[in-house]
Design a protein around this motif. Structure first.
Motif, PDB file in Angstrom:
ATOM      1  N   LEU A 177      42.931  33.055  42.635  1.00  0.00           N
ATOM      2  CA  LEU A 177      43.945  32.542  41.718  1.00  0.00           C
ATOM      3  C   LEU A 177      45.001  31.746  42.481  1.00  0.00           C
ATOM      4  CD1 LEU A 177      45.196  32.302  38.938  1.00  0.00           C
ATOM      5  CD2 LEU A 177      46.291  34.533  39.296  1.00  0.00           C
ATOM      6  N   ILE A 213      42.416  32.995  33.178  1.00  0.00           N
ATOM      7  CA  ILE A 213      41.490  33.780  34.001  1.00  0.00           C
ATOM      8  C   ILE A 213      40.461  34.415  33.076  1.00  0.00           C
ATOM      9  CG2 ILE A 213      41.293  35.501  35.822  1.00  0.00           C
ATOM     10  CD1 ILE A 213      44.340  35.454  36.082  1.00  0.00           C
ATOM     11  N   SER A 238      40.173  39.987  37.707  1.00  0.00           N
ATOM     12  CA  SER A 238      41.112  39.154  36.955  1.00  0.00           C
ATOM     13  C   SER A 238      42.456  39.851  36.793  1.00  0.00           C
ATOM     14  CB  SER A 238      40.522  38.831  35.577  1.00  0.00           C
ATOM     15  OG  SER A 238      39.287  38.159  35.689  1.00  0.00           O
TER      16      SER A 238
END
Length: 583
Positions: free
Chosen positions: A119, A135, A145
């Motif tokens: 991320l 996500i 996630s």
């Protein structure tokens, strides 16, 4: 090389090429989407990924981004349905291999399953609008996630958990405000309902207290209803497509729900209806190519064993040792039943009892190895008892079972060279396929990937156990069970052996999923992972039965089939599993 062999070669290569073209077209949306291989460097190793870049993404016109993360013992390729459809709609999509999976460095489960560094990478990418990132994670990818969202709470706008949940197996706990703008796509027949949302059945998910806490309500969740507020980041919705846990990343309905939620929260091209999907062409193409690669094995086996210096490893088929009497029928029944009866106990014993070491660093492969060794021991005992009751000498039995060594070490070496040559030829074909189309050979859960250096190293540790099983299987199929009819007819032998190996697992899965569809839960919910792995057993055992039988009929001995199946299955299994030590 005779005409039949040439035709088979041509058909196999043709299927691989046609499948590659179709798969490439679907994967790249007709060439519009660029797929870049990406490596994310961290202090604990490299995370591998694909970056799907739509044509409109540019440094001066930033696109919304999506981080897509697969589940346990999968790889980034299983996220292709979501990635393709979101990239078609203008999103830059980063699909990663979780740590310890695919081509990412082990160990598995480290670095928040790989979610947080991925991320961070995506939010800083020059083509991505950092204020419009979603996500999406399937199964254990959902835990990655949630871990990413907890580590970087200001780096995403929304999330979709597909077949997953917050607060499971160490993932951060969810509540009415975390994760931000959460869509839950949870299958009506998901096998992991207890692990994920703590319910006795998958259809009971809307009544889960854990889910209700995340939705900020104490009432049963209404499927499809929007809870909370998008602007405040508290929006929630539950969707339950009529599929299973692995079906969630292979379902048009599930894909549409994911696309719709992410479009609603991050923008992108909303002129395409969520049901307008083309990802299935990629899946069809790789499945056709997988079949072509499988077909490719047979003319290579025939060519290497039939001509040149390796041909001396072959001999005419020995006389059969079995007749279709009561004892033979009992042997067939035991052959069909024992692998299925021992499947859960031995798989769980290997997974939980065999320690993770540098030699055995993959939990699920440990389960498969123990299942193989256990069945090899059972086969050896049963064949031994049958042999002792016969009047044959050991030398005669070895010859008829296909275990004779001809001129000794030379025959064994040439047999191994034939098997190794076939495996190398398939490896070269897959390497060329990957270089041209950037795809692997894949049909849903069953995939043959290019092995990395780590996979080759790990495979060496498991190969002896796999080889022991396939030697025992050769003796069973072509010794104890081979009759005059299956000696005279290769087609009949292929059909009977493939049905004998794969048929019981088809029936086993039919019982498991018939019960699941009727009640909403598997008969033994704790075996959900092993039940899903059994789907791959079906495909593998079809291939094993065909390769074993064809090799035996071509060479008259067990060695080529045993070594070749051990090489191929070790390759397929190790490259697709999670590695749990930092090797």
């Amino acid at each position: 090389m005779n005409k039949r062999t040439l035709v088979l070669f041509g058909a196999a290569i043709g299927l691989v090429l046609v499948g590659g073209v179709v798969g490439w077209w679907g994967h790249t949306a007709g060439g519009d989407v660029t797929i870049q291989e990406t490596q994310i460097e961290t202090e604990q190793g490299t995370i591998d990924g694909y970056l799907y870049v739509p044509p409109e993404a540019a440094a001066d016109d930033l696109a919304p981004g999506v981080l897509a993360i697969h589940g346990y013992i999968n790889s980034k390729e299983t996220q292709a349905p979501f990635a393709i459809e979101l990239a078609r709609r203008g999103h830059v999509v980063l699909a990663i291999d979780q740590t310890g999976h695919g081509y990412s460095d082990p160990p598995a489960f480290s670095q928040g399953w790989g979610g947080p560094p991925a991320l961070e990478y995506l939010s800083e990418h020059e083509l991505v609008d950092p204020d419009r990132i979603a996500i999406e994670g399937h199964s254990m990818g959902g835990w990655a996630s949630v871990a990413a969202a907890a580590a970087h709470p200001d780096s995403y706008e929304s999330m979709v958990l597909a077949g997953s949940a917050t607060g499971s197996s160490g993932a951060p706990t969810g509540n009415a405000t975390f994760p931000r703008n959460l869509g839950v796509v949870y299958a009506e027949y998901d096998e992991f309902h207890r692990l994920m949302w703590g319910t006795e059945s998958a259809p009971a998910t809307p009544g889960s207290e854990k889910l209700q806490n995340v939705f900020g309500t104490d009432e049963r969740i209404e499927t499809g209803r929007i809870y909370g507020d998008f602007e405040a980041g508290t929006a929630r919705a539950l969707y339950q497509p009529s599929t299973t846990h692995p079906g969630t990343h292979h379902s048009p309905t599930a894909v549409a729900h994911v696309v719709e939620w992410i479009q609603r929260t991050t923008g992108g091209d909303t002129t395409l209806d969520p049901d307008d999907q083309i990802w299935h062409w990629k899946e069809l193409g790789t499945a056709v190519s997988l079949f072509g690669g499988f077909l490719f094995l047979f003319p290579v086996i025939g060519t290497l064993s039939g001509t040149g210096p390796l041909a001396s490893a072959t001999r005419p088929l020995p006389e059969p040792v079995a007749e279709r009497d009561r004892g033979w029928g009992l042997s067939v029944a035991l052959t069909a039943l024992l692998p299925v009866v021992t499947y859960y106990p031995l798989m769980l014993l290997g997974r939980q009892g065999l320690p993770v070491t540098a030699l055995t660093p993959q939990n699920e492969t440990n389960g498969i190895a123990v299942w193989m060794l256990g069945n090899a021991a059972i086969i050896a005992a049963l064949v031994g008892v049958w042999h002792l009751r016969s009047d044959r000498t050991l030398a005669d039995a070895r010859a008829r079972y296909g275990l004779d060594t001809g001129d000794g070490v030379g025959t064994l070496a040439r047999s191994a060279a034939i098997a190794g040559g076939v495996a190398l030829a398939l490896l070269a074909l897959l390497f060329a396929f990957d270089a041209v189309f950037r795809l692997d050979f894949r049909a849903w859960l069953l995939a043959l990937k290019l092995p990395s250096a780590l996979h080759l190293r790990v495979g060496l540790g498991y190969f002896p156990a796999f080889l022991a099983f396939f030697v025992a299987l050769e003796v069973l199929l072509h010794g104890r069970l081979r009759t005059a009819a299956t000696t005279e007819s290769l087609r009949r032998a292929l059909a009977e052996n493939v049905a004998l190996l794969a048929g019981p697992f088809v029936a086993f899965l039919g019982v498991q999923y018939g019960y699941l569809f009727a009640t909403g839960a598997l008969p033994v919910p704790l075996t959900a992972l092993q039940t899903i792995i059994a789907f791959q057993f079906v495909g593998v055992l079809v291939g094993v039965g065909a390769v074993s039988t064809y090799s035996f009929h071509r060479t008259g001995r067990a060695w080529v089939g045993a070594v070749l199946n051990a090489l191929l299955v070790t390759w397929l299994v190790v490259a697709s599993q999670a590695t749990h030590l930092p090797l």
